[in-house]
Each structure stands twice: as C-alpha cells, then as structure tokens.
Design an enzyme around this catalytic site. Structure first.
Site, PDB file in Angstrom:
ATOM      1  N   TYR A   1      61.104  37.260  52.438  1.00 63.19           N
ATOM      2  CA  TYR A   1      60.206  38.838  52.971  1.00 63.19           C
ATOM      3  C   TYR A   1      60.352  38.246  54.900  1.00 63.19           C
ATOM      4  CZ  TYR A   1      56.673  42.363  54.970  1.00 63.19           C
ATOM      5  OH  TYR A   1      55.864  42.925  56.235  1.00 63.19           O
TER       6      TYR A   1
ATOM      7  N   ASP B   1      63.804  31.693  59.245  1.00 69.18           N
ATOM      8  CA  ASP B   1      62.412  32.869  59.035  1.00 69.18           C
ATOM      9  C   ASP B   1      61.442  31.775  59.198  1.00 69.18           C
ATOM     10  OD1 ASP B   1      60.746  35.731  57.877  1.00 69.18           O
ATOM     11  OD2 ASP B   1      60.125  33.978  59.357  1.00 69.18           O
TER      12      ASP B   1
ATOM     13  N   LYS C   1      52.470  33.553  62.765  1.00 69.05           N
ATOM     14  CA  LYS C   1      50.873  32.888  62.020  1.00 69.05           C
ATOM     15  C   LYS C   1      50.496  31.803  62.996  1.00 69.05           C
ATOM     16  CE  LYS C   1      53.116  34.763  57.387  1.00 69.05           C
ATOM     17  NZ  LYS C   1      51.784  35.202  57.009  1.00 69.05           N
TER      18      LYS C   1
HETATM   19  P1  KE4 Z   1      54.357  39.792  60.576  1.00 69.53           P
HETATM   20  O1  KE4 Z   1      54.825  40.496  61.165  1.00 69.53           O
HETATM   21  O2  KE4 Z   1      52.847  40.165  59.290  1.00 69.53           O
HETATM   22  O3  KE4 Z   1      53.648  39.317  61.715  1.00 69.53           O
HETATM   23  O4  KE4 Z   1      54.932  39.463  60.065  1.00 69.53           O
HETATM   24  C1  KE4 Z   1      55.959  39.088  59.009  1.00 69.53           C
HETATM   25  C2  KE4 Z   1      56.917  38.199  58.094  1.00 69.53           C
HETATM   26  C3  KE4 Z   1      57.996  37.177  58.490  1.00 69.53           C
HETATM   27  N1  KE4 Z   1      58.196  36.534  58.066  1.00 69.53           N
HETATM   28  C4  KE4 Z   1      57.478  35.961  56.575  1.00 69.53           C
HETATM   29  C5  KE4 Z   1      58.016  34.608  56.377  1.00 69.53           C
HETATM   30  C6  KE4 Z   1      56.463  36.160  56.589  1.00 69.53           C
HETATM   31  O5  KE4 Z   1      55.104  35.390  55.115  1.00 69.53           O
HETATM   32  C7  KE4 Z   1      56.005  37.700  57.304  1.00 69.53           C
HETATM   33  C8  KE4 Z   1      54.321  37.807  56.519  1.00 69.53           C
HETATM   34  N2  KE4 Z   1      54.165  36.986  55.665  1.00 69.53           N
HETATM   35  C9  KE4 Z   1      52.706  38.215  54.905  1.00 69.53           C
HETATM   36  C10 KE4 Z   1      52.140  37.359  53.801  1.00 69.53           C
HETATM   37  N3  KE4 Z   1      52.771  36.231  52.825  1.00 69.53           N
HETATM   38  C11 KE4 Z   1      52.129  38.535  55.885  1.00 69.53           C
HETATM   39  C12 KE4 Z   1      50.803  39.272  55.769  1.00 69.53           C
HETATM   40  C13 KE4 Z   1      50.939  41.263  55.148  1.00 69.53           C
HETATM   41  O6  KE4 Z   1      51.873  41.657  55.367  1.00 69.53           O
HETATM   42  O7  KE4 Z   1      49.479  41.429  55.972  1.00 69.53           O
END
Ligand code: KE4
Length: 432
Positions: free
Chosen positions: A147, A242, A270
């Site tokens: 993701y 990523d 994060k």
């Molecule tokens: P954000 O746009 O949510 O800040 O980041 C996206 C993203 C990109 N790459 C990786 C490896 C990520 O894990 C994420 C976001 N992680 C999720 C939880 N696995 C965020 C939680 C959510 O979507 O509310």
C-alpha cells in the site's frame, strides 16, 4: 471479565456517522473488519490511550506508526509549544524545513535532497511523477498487497484498508490510469525478472515497501531487494523504496540501511512528522533537481513544510538520533512476539508471527505469509475475535489482520507482561 463501558464512544460514533463518511476520516480506523464501533480517543500519553469513556489502553497502533517515542514525548511537546508561540503557518520558507531536511539527509545516505509534503500519499504520488518525468517513461511496477497511499495509479491490488475492506483495486480509478501500473507478486524474483525483460524499457520505476507493513508484516526473502536493485539498474528505471512505515522505524536509516540496498528514491511519512502531517520524498540531487522550481516536474503544497509539523518531526528525529532506542525496541518486541507465538501455540491455533524491528503481526494463518496470495488466506474472523478480546483486556491493536503493530520506546516491561497475560487468556478463549 466484564466488558468495559463504551457508551460514550458508541453514541459519539453514531453522531459522527451523520457528518463524516463511515464516521471516520480514514477507513483504516473503521472497525468494520473486527465488529463494533471504533473507540473515540480522548488523549494519549506515553504507551497509552484513553477513550472518551475513560478506559486506558496499551497502544500498539501508535497512530499507525508515527509514535515510535510514544505519545507526547516531552521534547516533542516542548518543540511544538515553542514553535506555536511564533505562529502556525506562513507559506514561506522557514529554518525548520532546512533543519529537518538536513536531519533526513544525515540519517538516510541515499537521499541528497528531500522535498516535504503533507502525507505519505503525497510523497509516493510525487515520487512516481518525478520518476516518470525524469525517465520519460510511463509504466510503474508495484507489488500486490503493498500500500502506497490512495494514489490513483497505485490503488491497484493495494494493501492496508483497501485489502481490509475488500477493494484492493478501487472504483473511480480510470482504466487508462491503471493501465500503466503492473502489479506483481511480492518476493517473486522470477516474475519480476521476466516482466522487466519484457517491458523494462517502458518502466519508469519499481516501487515497493522494502518490508511490507500493509499485508501485515511481510519481510523480503533473501535476495529479493537485491534483485529489485539490479534489475532497475540493468533496465534504466528508478527503484523507489516506500519507507513511509519503515523509515526511522526498523532502523534509524530505514530498511535500506538494515538490508544494505540503495534505492534511487525514498518516500517517507509517519515518524518523519512525529505525529503531525508530514510526508517526504528524496533521492540523489541529480534526480531531485528535476522537481519544480529547479526542474520541470511540478509538485506543490500550501502547507508543505509547515513549521509545527517540521518542529515535531525534527524533535522526534533528534531524540531517536541521540537516544538510539533501536536495540531495546528490538529486544522488547522480540520478547512480546515470542510470547504471542507461545500463547497461540499453547492454544492450539494455526498462526505465524512476523517481526522486523519494532513492527510485527500475529497472523492467523497456517503458513508463513510471504505474499498477498498467502495473506489473503488469513483467518480474518479469528483475528476479529482476537482483536475484540484484547480490546476488552485494555490492549489496543490495529483493527485489521492486514496491518502492522508497533512497539514504542515508551512501552514498559509491565506493559508487555500485561499484553502477554491478556493474549494467553484471549487466545485460549477463542480456541474454545
Ligand atoms: P498516508 O497518506 O496515510 O500518510 O501514507 C500512505 C502510506 C504510504 N506508504 C505506506 C507504506 C503506508 O503504510 C502508508 C499509510 N499506512 C496506513 C496504515 N497501514 C495509514 C493508515 C490510514 O490509511 O489511515
């Protein structure tokens, strides 16, 4: 054991659903996969959350990764208070942005220049646009179950909430947009090699989570990351790690330092914001100088480099650099995971555990989870029962089997003991 009262959370969630889709501002927080209403959180401190019913919870979500120091670390709070006294946002350069950029560059040697954005999604969206602009190629290779945020062209066989809620390839993404995205099995060197031999000259980038968190934790098999590196070099495309989740998590230098594989670009989020909205993408100066205003590839953002967010991220990285909690995080998380493994074994439950650094997953699966296809065979009903039981014991876990759990530097030995005691009771209970 009596189930804690959650009346206030329940009634507020009913109210929230009237004004917010699903009552949440991110589907990852919805309890659809585990049942019941999400808890409405009042506050956090150290390793703990308190919901609006006053229940204290040992927190293994950590805001989905940012809180490696725990909630409200004194040096982070102080940096925020100092910065707030000067204002919130100026839409103009500040010294804090440069200081955080320099801290990232010092921690991640493959990054010579870095651009701040407001989320991990913005970071990956910008990074693939830059890869396409820099190479003049259109195709992107990703891996099923990874993701990378809700970027149109990356919502193809995506993990995290997309997988949790059963829509790994989302409606609303135009076929033309997804046409340039090729999703391959994670950890499959042969498939990647064959695909690159076939279309390598059209591929702008290969993007992956070097340690996947969004299938649950899935580590790269021996040689997989090296193969990604070698094949990208051979075919003239960019390798993007990523590290939104793994950056500053699995090591101060991220997964790339842990596995000694150097990407062309790195995306972060994060922890780099310490709990405030920050994403970042970086790479060699030669690549990053293609980004506007120095180069033609456009990317912008009103609140990018926001002073409060920069101060929060900078304080977090400074504490990590100066205290180096990684050995203790490894040891504490290893004790927790070994205890969970033993408890599930004693309960006679099919399970596997996966851990890299202080991120881990207890999978209800009979085989090691190495790819999307295996993760898709997780017993999600059994996970839901585990999640509910642990919540009743005051242990707050991610509300999906397809997520990573996080240990922070604030978790004490007593927290781990309490978590293991709860797990022994819950796992034997759900085993019937
Ligand atoms: P954000 O746009 O949510 O800040 O980041 C996206 C993203 C990109 N790459 C990786 C490896 C990520 O894990 C994420 C976001 N992680 C999720 C939880 N696995 C965020 C939680 C959510 O979507 O509310």
């Amino acid at each position: 054991m009596t189930t804690p009262s959650r009346d206030n959370s329940q009634s507020h969630f009913t109210r929230a659903r009237q004004s917010i889709p699903g009552g949440v501002n991110s589907p990852a927080r919805a309890f659809g996969a585990v049942g019941g209403a999400p808890l409405i959180i009042d506050r956090g401190d150290g390793a703990y959350l308190w919901d609006i019913d006053g229940n204290r919870l040992v927190d293994y979500v950590g805001s989905w990764g940012p809180h490696i120091l725990g909630h409200r670390h004194p040096e982070v709070v102080s940096a925020l208070e100092t910065t707030l006294a000067k204002g919130t946002s100026f839409g103009a350069p500040t010294t804090l942005e440069t200081e955080l950029a320099e801290a990232v560059i010092a921690a991640v040697p493959s990054v010579e220049k870095v651009r701040m954005v407001n989320s991990g999604t913005e970071a990956t969206m910008s990074a693939i646009r830059l890869a396409r602009g820099h190479t003049g190629r259109d195709k992107v290779i990703k891996f099923a179950g990874c993701y990378h945020g809700h970027v149109d062209s990356l919502l193809v066989q995506a993990g995290s909430g997309a997988l949790t809620h059963g829509v790994p390839s989302s409606p609303g993404v135009p076929a033309g947009c997804a046409a340039d995205t090729v999703a391959l099995p994670f950890n499959d060197v042969e498939e990647l090699t064959a695909t690159m031999e076939n279309i390598g000259s059209e591929v702008a980038c290969v993007i992956l989570e070097p340690v996947v968190g969004n299938m649950g934790v899935v580590a790269p098999v021996e040689g997989f990351l090296d193969a990604c590196r070698q094949l990208c070099t051979a075919h003239g495309c960019l390798l993007i790690f990523d590290e939104v989740m793994t950056g500053f998590r699995v090591a101060f230098g991220g997964a790339q330092s842990l596995y000694n594989v150097t990407p062309d670009m790195t995306t972060m989020g994060k922890i780099v914001g310490g709990g405030m909205p920050v994403g970042a993408y970086g790479g060699s100066a030669e690549i990053m100088n293609s980004i506007s205003p120095d180069g033609p590839v456009y990317q912008a953002g009103t609140l990018s480099g926001n002073p409060l967010a920069m101060a929060c991220g900078l304080a977090t990285l400074k504490v990590l650099r100066d205290t180096n909690p990684y050995d203790r995080l490894d040891a504490v998380t290893s004790r927790l995971v070994d205890g969970l493994d033993q408890a599930a074994t004693d309960a006679g439950l099919d399970h596997v555990v996966a851990r890299v650094g202080s991120m881990f997953t207890l999978f209800f699966n009979s085989e090691p989870v190495t790819s999307y296809d295996v993760s898709a065979r997780n017993d999600t009903e059994r996970f839901a029962a585990y999640h509910r039981g642990m919540l009743d014991h005051g242990i707050y876990l991610p509300c999906s089997q397809f997520e990573a759990n996080f240990v922070s530097a604030a978790h004490t030995d007593e927290d781990i003991d309490a978590t293991l005691a709860a797990a022994r009771a819950v796992l034997s209970d759900i085993a019937g």
